[in-house]
Design a protein around this motif. Structure first.
Motif, PDB file in Angstrom:
ATOM      1  N   GLU A  37       0.831  -1.204   0.000  1.00 37.95           N
ATOM      2  CA  GLU A  37       0.000   0.000   0.000  1.00 37.95           C
ATOM      3  C   GLU A  37       0.867   1.257   0.000  1.00 37.95           C
ATOM      4  OE1 GLU A  37      -3.184   2.016   3.016  1.00 37.95           O
ATOM      5  OE2 GLU A  37      -3.330  -0.148   2.682  1.00 37.95           O
ATOM      6  N   ARG A  38       1.909   1.276   0.802  1.00 38.45           N
ATOM      7  CA  ARG A  38       2.813   2.438   0.839  1.00 38.45           C
ATOM      8  C   ARG A  38       3.544   2.620  -0.476  1.00 38.45           C
ATOM      9  NH1 ARG A  38       5.324   1.867   6.913  1.00 38.45           N
ATOM     10  NH2 ARG A  38       3.381   2.387   7.982  1.00 38.45           N
ATOM     11  N   LEU A  39       3.956   1.518  -1.087  1.00 37.84           N
ATOM     12  CA  LEU A  39       4.630   1.587  -2.385  1.00 37.84           C
ATOM     13  C   LEU A  39       3.697   2.159  -3.444  1.00 37.84           C
ATOM     14  CD1 LEU A  39       7.165   0.868  -4.039  1.00 37.84           C
ATOM     15  CD2 LEU A  39       6.124  -1.355  -4.460  1.00 37.84           C
ATOM     16  N   ALA A  40       2.448   1.725  -3.436  1.00 42.01           N
ATOM     17  CA  ALA A  40       1.466   2.229  -4.401  1.00 42.01           C
ATOM     18  C   ALA A  40       1.225   3.719  -4.185  1.00 42.01           C
ATOM     19  CB  ALA A  40       0.159   1.453  -4.275  1.00 42.01           C
ATOM     20  N   VAL A  41       1.144   4.159  -2.937  1.00 43.55           N
ATOM     21  CA  VAL A  41       0.912   5.575  -2.645  1.00 43.55           C
ATOM     22  C   VAL A  41       2.080   6.421  -3.147  1.00 43.55           C
ATOM     23  CG1 VAL A  41       0.799   7.251  -0.757  1.00 43.55           C
ATOM     24  CG2 VAL A  41      -0.639   5.235  -0.710  1.00 43.55           C
ATOM     25  N   VAL A  42       3.299   5.967  -2.928  1.00 45.79           N
ATOM     26  CA  VAL A  42       4.481   6.714  -3.381  1.00 45.79           C
ATOM     27  C   VAL A  42       4.468   6.860  -4.900  1.00 45.79           C
ATOM     28  CG1 VAL A  42       6.994   6.594  -3.591  1.00 45.79           C
ATOM     29  CG2 VAL A  42       5.905   6.154  -1.397  1.00 45.79           C
ATOM     30  N   ARG A  43       4.185   5.756  -5.597  1.00 45.28           N
ATOM     31  CA  ARG A  43       4.176   5.788  -7.063  1.00 45.28           C
ATOM     32  C   ARG A  43       3.049   6.666  -7.598  1.00 45.28           C
ATOM     33  NH1 ARG A  43       7.001   1.829 -10.008  1.00 45.28           N
ATOM     34  NH2 ARG A  43       6.280   3.152 -11.688  1.00 45.28           N
ATOM     35  N   LEU A  44       1.852   6.550  -7.011  1.00 45.62           N
ATOM     36  CA  LEU A  44       0.718   7.357  -7.460  1.00 45.62           C
ATOM     37  C   LEU A  44       0.943   8.837  -7.185  1.00 45.62           C
ATOM     38  CD1 LEU A  44      -2.352   5.176  -6.494  1.00 45.62           C
ATOM     39  CD2 LEU A  44      -1.693   5.912  -8.774  1.00 45.62           C
ATOM     40  N   LYS A  45       1.523   9.134  -6.029  1.00 42.15           N
ATOM     41  CA  LYS A  45       1.769  10.527  -5.658  1.00 42.15           C
ATOM     42  C   LYS A  45       2.754  11.175  -6.649  1.00 42.15           C
ATOM     43  CE  LYS A  45       1.782  12.809  -1.267  1.00 42.15           C
ATOM     44  NZ  LYS A  45       2.181  12.759   0.125  1.00 42.15           N
ATOM     45  N   GLN A  46       3.806  10.447  -7.013  1.00 48.30           N
ATOM     46  CA  GLN A  46       4.769  10.965  -7.996  1.00 48.30           C
ATOM     47  C   GLN A  46       4.080  11.236  -9.323  1.00 48.30           C
ATOM     48  OE1 GLN A  46       7.796   7.971  -8.234  1.00 48.30           O
ATOM     49  NE2 GLN A  46       8.865   8.673  -6.389  1.00 48.30           N
ATOM     50  N   HIS A  47       3.236  10.318  -9.745  1.00 47.20           N
ATOM     51  CA  HIS A  47       2.541  10.463 -11.025  1.00 47.20           C
ATOM     52  C   HIS A  47       1.590  11.661 -11.002  1.00 47.20           C
ATOM     53  CE1 HIS A  47       0.523   9.427 -14.719  1.00 47.20           C
ATOM     54  NE2 HIS A  47      -0.638   9.428 -14.074  1.00 47.20           N
ATOM     55  N   ILE A  48       0.829  11.805  -9.929  1.00 47.92           N
ATOM     56  CA  ILE A  48      -0.135  12.903  -9.830  1.00 47.92           C
ATOM     57  C   ILE A  48       0.568  14.249  -9.759  1.00 47.92           C
ATOM     58  CG2 ILE A  48      -1.885  13.939  -8.314  1.00 47.92           C
ATOM     59  CD1 ILE A  48      -2.787  11.062  -7.688  1.00 47.92           C
ATOM     60  N   CYS A  49       1.645  14.325  -8.986  1.00 47.65           N
ATOM     61  CA  CYS A  49       2.354  15.599  -8.839  1.00 47.65           C
ATOM     62  C   CYS A  49       3.045  16.026 -10.133  1.00 47.65           C
ATOM     63  CB  CYS A  49       3.374  15.504  -7.708  1.00 47.65           C
ATOM     64  SG  CYS A  49       2.606  15.443  -6.077  1.00 47.65           S
ATOM     65  N   SER A  50       3.469  15.075 -10.937  1.00 51.01           N
ATOM     66  CA  SER A  50       4.128  15.423 -12.200  1.00 51.01           C
ATOM     67  C   SER A  50       3.118  15.678 -13.315  1.00 51.01           C
ATOM     68  CB  SER A  50       5.093  14.308 -12.615  1.00 51.01           C
ATOM     69  OG  SER A  50       4.375  13.130 -12.922  1.00 51.01           O
ATOM     70  N   SER A  51       1.849  15.379 -13.084  1.00 48.19           N
ATOM     71  CA  SER A  51       0.802  15.558 -14.084  1.00 48.19           C
ATOM     72  C   SER A  51       0.413  17.023 -14.201  1.00 48.19           C
ATOM     73  CB  SER A  51      -0.416  14.724 -13.692  1.00 48.19           C
ATOM     74  OG  SER A  51      -1.499  15.013 -14.533  1.00 48.19           O
ATOM     75  N   SER A  52       0.006  17.417 -15.382  1.00 49.39           N
ATOM     76  CA  SER A  52      -0.440  18.788 -15.593  1.00 49.39           C
ATOM     77  C   SER A  52      -1.878  18.986 -15.120  1.00 49.39           C
ATOM     78  CB  SER A  52      -0.337  19.147 -17.076  1.00 49.39           C
ATOM     79  OG  SER A  52      -1.185  18.300 -17.833  1.00 49.39           O
ATOM     80  N   ASN A  53      -2.525  17.909 -14.715  1.00 50.76           N
ATOM     81  CA  ASN A  53      -3.913  17.987 -14.254  1.00 50.76           C
ATOM     82  C   ASN A  53      -4.040  18.455 -12.813  1.00 50.76           C
ATOM     83  OD1 ASN A  53      -4.858  17.060 -16.709  1.00 50.76           O
ATOM     84  ND2 ASN A  53      -4.709  14.933 -16.088  1.00 50.76           N
ATOM     85  N   GLN A  58      -5.345  23.000  -5.442  1.00 53.92           N
ATOM     86  CA  GLN A  58      -5.610  21.703  -4.824  1.00 53.92           C
ATOM     87  C   GLN A  58      -4.872  21.602  -3.502  1.00 53.92           C
ATOM     88  OE1 GLN A  58      -7.524  19.123  -5.839  1.00 53.92           O
ATOM     89  NE2 GLN A  58      -6.917  17.797  -4.170  1.00 53.92           N
ATOM     90  N   SER A  59      -5.591  21.353  -2.423  1.00 53.61           N
ATOM     91  CA  SER A  59      -4.966  21.245  -1.114  1.00 53.61           C
ATOM     92  C   SER A  59      -4.867  19.800  -0.634  1.00 53.61           C
ATOM     93  CB  SER A  59      -5.750  22.055  -0.086  1.00 53.61           C
ATOM     94  OG  SER A  59      -5.639  23.425  -0.369  1.00 53.61           O
ATOM     95  N   ALA A  60      -5.827  18.983  -0.982  1.00 51.40           N
ATOM     96  CA  ALA A  60      -5.813  17.597  -0.537  1.00 51.40           C
ATOM     97  C   ALA A  60      -4.695  16.820  -1.228  1.00 51.40           C
ATOM     98  CB  ALA A  60      -7.154  16.939  -0.836  1.00 51.40           C
ATOM     99  N   TYR A  61      -4.062  15.947  -0.501  1.00 48.59           N
ATOM    100  CA  TYR A  61      -3.003  15.064  -1.006  1.00 48.59           C
ATOM    101  C   TYR A  61      -1.804  15.848  -1.534  1.00 48.59           C
ATOM    102  CZ  TYR A  61      -7.220  12.275  -1.038  1.00 48.59           C
ATOM    103  OH  TYR A  61      -8.404  11.704  -0.701  1.00 48.59           O
ATOM    104  N   ASN A  62      -1.607  17.047  -1.040  1.00 50.88           N
ATOM    105  CA  ASN A  62      -0.512  17.886  -1.493  1.00 50.88           C
ATOM    106  C   ASN A  62       0.317  18.260  -0.268  1.00 50.88           C
ATOM    107  OD1 ASN A  62       1.001  19.275  -3.311  1.00 50.88           O
ATOM    108  ND2 ASN A  62      -0.594  20.690  -3.936  1.00 50.88           N
ATOM    109  N   GLN A  63       1.554  17.820  -0.231  1.00 51.50           N
ATOM    110  CA  GLN A  63       2.392  18.047   0.941  1.00 51.50           C
ATOM    111  C   GLN A  63       2.580  19.541   1.175  1.00 51.50           C
ATOM    112  OE1 GLN A  63       6.096  15.966   0.794  1.00 51.50           O
ATOM    113  NE2 GLN A  63       6.526  16.312   2.938  1.00 51.50           N
TER     114      GLN A  63
END
Length: 78
Positions: A37-53, A58-63
């Motif tokens: 689960e932690r590995l999936a979160v790290v990978r998804l977070k990297q993908h979302i943060c690098s996305s132009s979308n 956006q405040s949620a899920y943003n460090q």
């Protein structure tokens, strides 16, 4: 595929143990499941943060951003 050991836990001390409403389920996941689960979160977070979308507001899920940050943006008008 997650398997958990579900243990009933008494909500508050002193409640009647014969009433099932007084219990809440506590799930204990396996170590492998937690690591995946932690590995999936790290990978998804990297993908979302690098996305132009990802919106700048956006405040949620943003460090570094929280409900307090969002509220300050609204109140300051920035």
């Amino acid at each position: 595929m997650k398997f958990a050991i579900v243990t009933p836990s008494l909500k508050k001390a002193g409640l009647d143990k014969s009433v099932t409403k007084n219990f809440c389920p506590v799930s204990n996941l396996s170590t492998v499941s937690k690591l995946l689960e932690r590995l999936a979160v790290v990978r998804l977070k990297q993908h979302i943060c690098s996305s132009s979308n990802l919106n700048n507001l956006q405040s949620a899920y943003n460090q570094g951003h929280s409900t307090e940050t969002a509220l300050c943006k609204i109140l300051d008008g920035n």
